[in-house]
Design an enzyme around this catalytic site. Structure first.
Site, PDB file in Angstrom:
ATOM      1  N   THR A 152       0.829  -0.910  -0.287  1.00 47.30           N
ATOM      2  CA  THR A 152       0.176   0.123  -0.114  1.00 47.30           C
ATOM      3  C   THR A 152       1.068   1.015   0.025  1.00 47.30           C
ATOM      4  O   THR A 152       2.143   1.174   0.884  1.00 47.30           O
ATOM      5  CB  THR A 152      -1.206   0.069   1.646  1.00 47.30           C
ATOM      6  N   HIS A 153       0.210   1.914  -0.404  1.00 51.55           N
ATOM      7  CA  HIS A 153       1.526   3.224  -1.097  1.00 51.55           C
ATOM      8  C   HIS A 153       2.976   3.518  -1.132  1.00 51.55           C
ATOM      9  O   HIS A 153       3.365   4.112  -1.388  1.00 51.55           O
ATOM     10  CB  HIS A 153       1.958   4.526   0.237  1.00 51.55           C
ATOM     11  N   SER A 274      17.488  -0.392 -26.340  1.00 53.08           N
ATOM     12  CA  SER A 274      17.735   0.984 -26.456  1.00 53.08           C
ATOM     13  C   SER A 274      18.407   1.100 -27.384  1.00 53.08           C
ATOM     14  O   SER A 274      19.421   0.419 -27.836  1.00 53.08           O
ATOM     15  CB  SER A 274      18.379   1.687 -25.132  1.00 53.08           C
TER      16      SER A 274
END
Ligand code: ARG
Length: 459
Positions: A152-153, A274
């Protein structure tokens, strides 16, 4: 098509500005299907005879073939798909073609075409959502034991099975399918026969048309029928919601595929390199999906804003419904397909999930629960474990490293069995409530979904 009243030609600029054939050509099959059903109603009403009806059917089917083989020449000067097809039909078969538009306006014609289109595409989206659910489930069963921190968070909270995390998305997608099925009922209503706005003086058998086009219901107000687009708005909302769900999954995938998390490895086929940094393996598919979601939400806003100020009934503004609709449908179908492909072959890196879940703080809540079961009120237990955590950080020693007498300095409720709580497996097993991630619960859920998907019918 309206040459009677006009003395001068439409300006070329206006033609360019008003044309929709460059994108609504894709309604051709639905337009033709609708016209064939309308011809049957005209025959039924005695406006054309059987021979004329057959000529119309034959001509329209030929046009369909020409469009599909790329031979058909769409003309911008004929504005939209309806007039392009009607003109081609008249050129092909003469008089019967010119009778086809009796008791019909492009207003009810386009309403019908778009409903037929939304009907077909709702099915396509529904079935692609199901495919993605299956792919997520297949990833979930690959490593049924894998445990990850639940967050959470974006801070580590409590341990969960990785499969439990994946099944959360299966639940979200299930609701999306439900929304599609529900919206489908409102799409599946037959508007033809509403004319420009007030029906027609020619008695059309609308039930016959509905039957031919397989509609279970018929619109009951001609004015509403030609100006209603809420079924499109609903579909665009559902698509946006699917997009938002995919976007959240994207964010998880992006985090999981990073060196910092490292919980999954995406296949080379679903990542890009890339041009500069040789070591890179980028989760572009997830990033693109997160990015495209803005477009889906934008398309919904476009349509709602288009509709909001319209007086009754049809207004040309409504031509603007198609590009956002087509775009959202194209994009969500692609996103669902590519996600299903990517998730089905992703690999869980158990050494990394294991390392992440060896964090003893993940069990802090379990320790508090332990004290509660020993009779300590939860608020006190929370504070005791908070202090223990601060102590652990200060001393650089983990929960399992403390001796019992050290635990008892924080609370005399601690006993020898406290060490049993500090095991991830025990901790997970204890989470038995409905919906919680005990291995027993999760495996039942997996079986439930497997059974459901094995029998679920395509829409
Ligand atoms: N191309 C138009 C649309 O998409 C068809 C209906 C046109 N009706 C009209 N009265 N100009 O909405």
């Amino acid at each position: 098509m309206w040459k009677g009243r006009f003395q001068t030609e439409t300006s070329n600029l206006v033609k360019r500005y008003g044309e929709s054939i460059s994108y609504d050509w894709r309604l051709y099959a639905h337009d033709i299907e609708g016209s064939i059903a309308h011809a049957a109603a005209l025959q039924d009403a005695g406006i054309i005879n059987k021979t004329e009806e057959r000529a119309i059917g034959r001509g329209l089917r030929e046009i369909k073939k020409e469009i599909e083989s790329g031979k058909f020449r769409f003309k911008t000067s004929l504005e939209d798909i309806h007039m392009n097809i009607e003109r081609a039909l008249t050129e092909k078969i003469g008089a019967p073609g010119a009778k086809l538009h009796t008791a019909r306006s492009r207003n009810d014609q386009v309403a019908l075409d778009v409903r037929l289109y939304c009907r077909a595409e709702s099915k396509a989206i529904h079935n692609r959502i199901l495919d993605l659910q299956k792919a997520l489930l297949s990833l979930a069963v690959k490593q049924p034991e894998a445990v990850v921190p639940g967050y959470t968070h974006l801070q580590r909270g409590q341990p969960v099975l990785f499969s439990h995390h994946l099944l959360a998305y299966v639940e979200m997608l299930e609701r999306d399918k439900e929304r599609i099925r529900d919206g489908y009922k409102r799409i599946n209503v037959m508007p033809l026969g509403s004319g420009a706005l007030a029906g027609s003086t020619i008695p059309l058998n609308r039930k016959l048309v509905a039957q031919k086009l397989d509609f279970p219901a018929i619109t009951q107000n001609s004015m509403d029928a030609v100006s209603d687009r809420d079924f499109i708005a609903e579909l665009l909302f559902t698509i946006s919601m699917v997009g938002v769900h995919l976007s959240r999954l994207s964010e998880d995938v992006i985090l999981w595929a990073s060196a910092e998390f490292g919980f999954i490895e995406l296949s080379d086929a679903h990542t890009t390199g890339s041009s500069l940094m040789p070591q890179k393996k980028n989760p572009d598919v997830a990033e693109l999906t997160r990015g495209k979601t803005g477009r889906l939400v934008g398309n919904l806003m476009t349509l709602l804003t288009t509709i909001k100020g319209l007086p009754m009934t049809y207004n040309r503004d409504l031509q603007e419904d198609k590009e956002p609709l087509f775009d959202s449908i194209d994009q969500i179908k692609l996103a669902l397909e590519v996600f299903a492909e990517m998730m089905a072959v992703a690999k869980v890196r158990e050494e990394r999930t294991l390392a992440a879940t060896s964090d003893p703080f993940l069990l802090a809540t379990d320790l508090a629960d332990y004290l509660v079961l020993k009779g300590v009120p939860f608020r006190d237990a929370h504070e005791i474990i908070g202090k223990l955590t601060a102590h652990s950080i200060k001393e650089r020693r983990d929960f399992p490293d403390f001796r019992l007498d050290e635990y008892r300095e924080f609370s005399t409720a601690f006993e020898g069995d406290v060490y049993r709580v500090l095991d991830i497996k025990t901790a997970l097993k204890a989470r038995k409530a409905i919906g919680a991630p005990s291995p027993g619960n999760v495996s039942k859920q997996i079986t439930k979904w497997q059974k459901q998907f094995a029998t679920s019918k395509a829409l």
